[in-house]
Structure formats: structure tokens, C-alpha cells
Design an enzyme around this catalytic site. Structure first.
Site, PDB file in Angstrom:
ATOM      1  CG  ASN A  74      -2.184  -0.846   0.894  1.00 20.92           C
ATOM      2  OD1 ASN A  74      -2.781  -0.769  -0.040  1.00 20.92           O
ATOM      3  ND2 ASN A  74      -2.897  -1.459   1.967  1.00 20.92           N
TER       4      ASN A  74
ATOM      5  CG  HIS B 193      -6.774  -1.403  -1.562  1.00 20.62           C
ATOM      6  ND1 HIS B 193      -8.150  -1.935  -1.115  1.00 20.62           N
ATOM      7  CD2 HIS B 193      -5.835  -1.641  -0.572  1.00 20.62           C
ATOM      8  CE1 HIS B 193      -7.848  -2.539   0.084  1.00 20.62           C
ATOM      9  NE2 HIS B 193      -6.505  -2.729   0.031  1.00 20.62           N
TER      10      HIS B 193
HETATM   11  O1  TXD Z   1      -5.029  -6.210  -0.392  1.00 20.19           O
HETATM   12  C1  TXD Z   1      -4.007  -5.349  -0.249  1.00 20.19           C
HETATM   13  N1  TXD Z   1      -3.245  -4.494  -1.360  1.00 20.19           N
HETATM   14  C2  TXD Z   1      -3.314  -5.429   1.040  1.00 20.19           C
HETATM   15  C3  TXD Z   1      -2.005  -4.901   1.152  1.00 20.19           C
HETATM   16  C4  TXD Z   1      -3.629  -6.102   2.046  1.00 20.19           C
HETATM   17  C5  TXD Z   1      -2.782  -6.387   2.907  1.00 20.19           C
HETATM   18  C6  TXD Z   1      -1.515  -5.807   3.195  1.00 20.19           C
HETATM   19  N2  TXD Z   1      -1.277  -4.946   2.390  1.00 20.19           N
HETATM   20  C7  TXD Z   1      -0.113  -4.355   2.242  1.00 20.19           C
HETATM   21  O2  TXD Z   1       0.937  -5.085   2.139  1.00 20.19           O
HETATM   22  C8  TXD Z   1       0.431  -3.649   3.532  1.00 20.19           C
HETATM   23  O3  TXD Z   1      -0.427  -2.303   3.916  1.00 20.19           O
HETATM   24  C9  TXD Z   1       1.793  -3.462   3.541  1.00 20.19           C
HETATM   25  O4  TXD Z   1       2.109  -2.481   2.559  1.00 20.19           O
HETATM   26  C10 TXD Z   1       2.248  -4.656   2.783  1.00 20.19           C
HETATM   27  C11 TXD Z   1       2.707  -5.850   3.653  1.00 20.19           C
HETATM   28  O5  TXD Z   1       1.701  -6.305   4.685  1.00 20.19           O
HETATM   29  P1  TXD Z   1       2.175  -7.298   5.779  1.00 20.19           P
HETATM   30  O6  TXD Z   1       0.775  -7.159   6.654  1.00 20.19           O
HETATM   31  O7  TXD Z   1       2.562  -8.565   5.361  1.00 20.19           O
HETATM   32  O8  TXD Z   1       3.132  -6.658   6.635  1.00 20.19           O
HETATM   33  P2  TXD Z   1       4.505  -7.323   7.327  1.00 20.19           P
HETATM   34  O9  TXD Z   1       3.862  -8.569   8.065  1.00 20.19           O
HETATM   35  O10 TXD Z   1       5.090  -6.488   8.142  1.00 20.19           O
HETATM   36  O11 TXD Z   1       5.331  -7.734   6.315  1.00 20.19           O
HETATM   37  C12 TXD Z   1       6.025  -7.021   5.324  1.00 20.19           C
HETATM   38  C13 TXD Z   1       7.440  -7.693   5.094  1.00 20.19           C
HETATM   39  C14 TXD Z   1       8.078  -7.717   6.592  1.00 20.19           C
HETATM   40  O12 TXD Z   1       8.748  -9.137   6.505  1.00 20.19           O
HETATM   41  C15 TXD Z   1       9.489  -6.879   6.083  1.00 20.19           C
HETATM   42  O13 TXD Z   1      10.804  -7.240   6.441  1.00 20.19           O
HETATM   43  C16 TXD Z   1       9.529  -6.768   4.453  1.00 20.19           C
HETATM   44  O14 TXD Z   1       8.296  -6.813   4.162  1.00 20.19           O
HETATM   45  N3  TXD Z   1      10.413  -5.982   3.865  1.00 20.19           N
HETATM   46  C17 TXD Z   1      11.197  -6.343   2.719  1.00 20.19           C
HETATM   47  N4  TXD Z   1      11.089  -7.603   2.010  1.00 20.19           N
HETATM   48  C18 TXD Z   1      12.238  -7.594   0.885  1.00 20.19           C
HETATM   49  N5  TXD Z   1      12.757  -6.345   0.593  1.00 20.19           N
HETATM   50  C19 TXD Z   1      12.530  -5.195   1.156  1.00 20.19           C
HETATM   51  N6  TXD Z   1      13.226  -4.079   0.752  1.00 20.19           N
HETATM   52  C20 TXD Z   1      11.630  -5.166   2.266  1.00 20.19           C
HETATM   53  N7  TXD Z   1      11.453  -4.259   3.177  1.00 20.19           N
HETATM   54  C21 TXD Z   1      10.627  -4.601   4.139  1.00 20.19           C
END
Ligand code: TXD
Length: 308
Positions: A120, A175
């Protein structure tokens, strides 16, 4: 040859997506995250679960993008989730940074993949992914509409006591809280929703749908929804890998549809092996069209913040 799906961001949504996908047994899976050991641990745990349900899927976790090489589909869920009191737009700059870096890495290893974006603010992050990778717009698609429509379907089912299978809802737009639940086209076994429900109950369901993400955030307090978003992505993955030509609401690149140009926005699309095969343009009444324009203005404003 087996399909390969990589999930960037092995947090709540990413790992739950892997769970739903493994159950479908439609692709080998790779989980990538910046946190050391975490994607490896989750992947191994999931791998060890699969003998119980008899699914032959290889699940790999890594901190290195090279593990994603040659993916058919890459799902981007890397980024910060909302905390109570935050809007999705509050995540704009922090998540733009993350998605820009992640998509620049992924494209090196999977130039032919289809990219499904979840981070998001969703519509803007899908746009950013298209721009950063330089891939054709039909190979980038954002997940939001299936989730928002599923929430509405759940609320209608609870209200009427009718099976979710009979309830068809269509939520378009960005969204965010300005999303547009189409009450005239949504229906219960063919009966339009505005006939199946009294106006006050329908209005309450529309409102609850629009605020559906926030409702979960305020209950969880530490993050946002993940079961429903993840199963929504898994439906998109299946539609693409099985070349189903499935019509679902997703964020897609618009080039004049509904009078909107150069924007990612929630509309009905047909999904198949090539990605977004078609954007469907419904005949909307004036109120719905005006609501769509309002929602699009918010998305365009955020795109402009990143690109002007
Ligand atoms: O329907 C939709 N579009 C949404 C979107 C529904 C649910 C979640 N939505 C969005 O997805 C939410 O607003 C967040 O922007 C993302 C991820 O949500 P989530 O709930 O999965 O968040 P977490 O559990 O914090 O996981 C995010 C992960 C975390 O493990 C970080 O270490 C990782 O992202 N992260 C990365 N991974 C790879 N590369 C980079 N650069 C990186 N930065 C953070």
C-alpha cells in the site's frame, strides 16, 4: 515444467499467500525478505507441513533475489503495514522506497514474469512497479478489488443468511476509503443488491466495506489484514497460471477507460496467462461515475507526489 512463484516480503500477507498457494499445488514457491533467517524459517516450516496434506511443492526462503530467478509470477508484499489511525496514504514515501528497490532487483532475475503488487498505497505502488521495471502495463496488476468485494460479500451473507456462493459483489476504484461498491450491479442470485436489501442496511454495508481494512487494523492493533488479502492473491495466481480468462476486480493500468489515463486503478479485468488480457468498462450511472472520478483523483494526487 513446474511453475515458479516468488513472494517478495515474507511477512503476514506474504507468508499467508504462500500457505494458500501451497495448498493449491500449482507452483514451486520462493519467499524473499530482508530479515535474516525469517523467510528461510517460514519456508522450511511450510515445506514440513506439506507431507501432511500430500502436496508436492518446493518452498525456498532467501534473503537474496537470485533465488527468484526465472519466476512466472512475482508477488510484491514488501513494505510497512498500517497501524491504528493511519491511512494507506500515510505509507506512501516509506513503501515507495521499498517497492522501488525490490522491483529493481526482481526485474534483473525475472524479466518475463507477471507482477502482482499488494503493498500500500496499492494503486500507486502498482504504477511505481510498472515504471521501475519498465515492463508492459498488462504484466503488472494490483490486488485490492477481490479483497474489497469479498468483504462486501461476507457482510451481505451475514445480513441475509444466504450462501456466499450466491452473492456477487463488485467494488471498483482505488484501494482506499473512497472505493466504489457498485450496488446496482452487485447481486444475490441475480437480484440486484439495491432490491435485496433495504436502503439503510445497504448503506451500512457499503460503509463497512469501504472501511473494512481499517476495521481489522483497529482490532489487530499491530498490523493489517492478511488471510483475505492472501487468498485474493492466490485466486489471481491461479487465474494466470491456469490461463482461466477470469473476470475479477483488480488494479490495472488505464489508458482512457472511464475517462482515466496513465493511472493504476481498480476496475474489472480479465486475467489469463498473459496477465491483464482485457479491461472491462461497465456502463455506470452518474453517481457511480462521479464516485470513481473522486477516488481516481486521490490516486492521481499520490502518483504526482512521487513523479513530479
Ligand atoms: O490488499 C492489499 N493490497 C493489502 C496490502 C492487504 C494486506 C496488506 N497490504 C499491504 O502489504 C500492507 O499495507 C503493507 O504495505 C504490505 C505488507 O503487509 P503485511 O501485513 O504483510 O506486513 P508485514 O507482516 O510487516 O510484512 C512486510 C514484510 C516484512 O517481513 C519486512 O521485513 C518486509 O516486508 N520487507 C522487505 N522485504 C524484501 N525487501 C525489502 N526491501 C523489504 N522491506 C521490508
Amino acid at each position: 515444467m513446474k511453475n515458479k512463484v516468488s513472494i517478495v516480503g515474507a511477512g503476514m500477507t506474504g507468508s499467508t499467500t504462500a500457505h494458500w498457494l501451497a495448498e493449491q499445488e500449482i507452483a514451486d514457491l520462493v519467499l524473499v525478505d530482508v530479515v535474516e533467517g525469517m523467510p528461510q524459517g517460514k519456508a522450511l516450516d511450510l515445506q514440513e507441513a506439506l507431507p501432511v496434506i500430500g502436496k508436492d511443492v518446493r518452498v525456498v526462503g532467501s534473503n537474496d533475489y537470485s533465488a527468484t530467478a526465472g519466476s512466472d509470477i512475482v508477488i510484491i508484499t514488501a513494505g510497512l503495514p498500517r497501524k491504528p489511525g493511519m491511512s494507506r496514504d500515510d505509507l506512501l514515501f516509506a513503501n515507495a522506497d521499498i517497492v522501488r528497490k525490490a522491483s529493481a532487483e526482481i526485474i534483473r532475475y525475472s524479466p518475463d514474469a507477471i507482477y502482482i503488487v499488494l503493498t500500500n498505497p496499492l494503486d500507486v505502488m502498482a504504477y511505481l512497479t510498472m515504471k521501475t521495471t519498465g515492463i508492459p502495463p498488462h504484466r503488472v496488476v494490483g490486488q485490492a478489488g477481490i479483497l474489497d468485494s469479498a468483504r462486501m460479500r461476507a457482510f451481505v451473507s451475514m445480513e441475509l443468511g444466504v450462501s456466499v456462493e450466491n452473492i456477487h459483489c463488485y467494488v471498483l476504484g482505488g484501494h482506499g476509503d473512497e472505493m466504489v461498491p457498485l450496488t446496482r450491479l452487485s447481486n444475490v442470485a441475480g437480484i440486484p443488491l439495491d432490491q435485496a436489501l433495504p436502503p439503510d442496511r445497504l448503506a451500512a454495508i457499503v460503509e463497512r466495506t469501504r472501511k473494512g481494512g481499517g476495521e481489522i487494523v483497529s482490532l489487530l492493533k499491530t498490523g493489517s489484514a492478511y488471510y483475505a488479502p492472501a487468498v485474493a492473491v492466490s485466486q489471481m495466481v491461479a487465474a494466470i497460471l491456469k490461463d482461466k480468462h477470469l473476470v475479477v476486480p483488480c488494479a490495472a493500468y488505464l489508458d482512457g477507460e472511464y475517462g482515466l489515463k496513465d493511472i493504476f486503478f481498480g476496475v474489472m479485468v480479465q486475467l489469463g496467462r498473459k496477465g491483464v488480457e482485457k479491461v472491462l468498462e461497465y456502463e455506470l450511472d452518474e453517481a457511480d461515475l462521479a464516485a470513481l472520478k473522486l477516488s481516481a483523483a486521490g490516486v492521481a494526487e499520490n502518483i504526482a507526489k512521487l513523479y513530479s
